[in-house]
Design a protein around this motif. Structure first.
Motif, PDB file in Angstrom:
ATOM      1  N   UNK A  48       0.855  -1.174   0.000  1.00 59.30           N
ATOM      2  CA  UNK A  48       0.000   0.000   0.000  1.00 59.30           C
ATOM      3  C   UNK A  48       0.896   1.229   0.000  1.00 59.30           C
ATOM      4  N   UNK A  49       0.666   2.140  -0.943  1.00 59.18           N
ATOM      5  CA  UNK A  49       1.448   3.372  -1.048  1.00 59.18           C
ATOM      6  C   UNK A  49       0.821   4.435  -0.154  1.00 59.18           C
ATOM      7  N   UNK A  50       1.627   4.941   0.790  1.00 61.33           N
ATOM      8  CA  UNK A  50       1.155   5.937   1.750  1.00 61.33           C
ATOM      9  C   UNK A  50       2.033   7.178   1.648  1.00 61.33           C
ATOM     10  N   UNK A  51       1.406   8.306   1.343  1.00 63.59           N
ATOM     11  CA  UNK A  51       2.106   9.584   1.327  1.00 63.59           C
ATOM     12  C   UNK A  51       2.084  10.114   2.751  1.00 63.59           C
ATOM     13  N   UNK A  52       3.245  10.415   3.310  1.00 68.21           N
ATOM     14  CA  UNK A  52       3.350  10.939   4.668  1.00 68.21           C
ATOM     15  C   UNK A  52       4.143  12.239   4.614  1.00 68.21           C
TER      16      UNK A  52
END
Length: 192
Positions: free
Chosen positions: A3-7
């Motif tokens: 899962x790609x998560x922008x933080x």
């Protein structure tokens, strides 16, 4: 499947440029304007995220910035950053020195899609706002985690660029941290 998560650390007006003040931006260092308790809470959230994710995905400039700082540091967060799998999107980076780094040299969308298929856990994207723009445009972002600092900068590189279509998001969680920081988590809504 990963899962790609922008933080991201973001100002109220969406600026992500030079939060630490190391890049020479005239408004840089804006995360340092909160008190010690706010910094402690933000650090706790960052540690939880580092411990709970499988890999980090970066653009070349963000990678070089972090690689120049973290390998010599110690502590729980530094240990996790140094041991975590790191993937760098770059056609120019050769022989990365930071441990556990793989360079993705092909087409960004293809490379990230393949990475997402190969890994089972969460893949954090930090900094790397040009990469973030590409991932958002191509609907490769599963989640946004935004630590919003109570400052309006009025100038600087923004988290969100122009897109070819709207990108609906669903609010999953909100937290209020010391120092007036809002920590918001959004999920991408596909086929809305």
């Amino acid at each position: 499947m990963g899962k790609i998560i922008i933080s991201e650390n973001v100002s109220l007006d969406g600026v992500v440029q030079d939060p630490a003040g190391d890049e020479g931006f005239r408004h840089g260092g804006w995360v340092g304007r909160i008190g010690d308790r706010g910094r402690d809470e933000a650090a706790r959230v960052a540690l939880e995220e580092a411990l709970g994710t499988e890999a980090i995905l970066l653009g070349r400039r963000s990678y070089e910035f972090l690689a120049a700082r973290w390998p010599t540091r110690t502590g729980e967060f530094a240990d996790r950053m140094n041991s975590k799998a790191k993937y760098v999107v770059s056609s120019t980076l050769r022989d990365p020195a930071w441990a556990n780094t793989t360079v993705l040299r092909g087409e960004v969308v293809d490379e990230v899609s393949a990475l997402e298929q190969r890994l089972a856990g969460d893949i954090i994207v930090a900094g790397s706002f040009q990469l973030v723009h590409t991932l958002l445009e191509h609907d490769l972002v599963d989640e946004l985690r935004l630590m919003i600092y109570p400052v309006v900068l009025g100038a600087g590189a923004r988290l969100f660029g122009e897109t070819s279509d709207k990108k609906p998001m669903r609010l999953l969680d909100t937290q209020t941290l010391e120092g007036g920081i809002a920590y918001l988590t959004y999920q991408s809504v596909r086929d809305a």
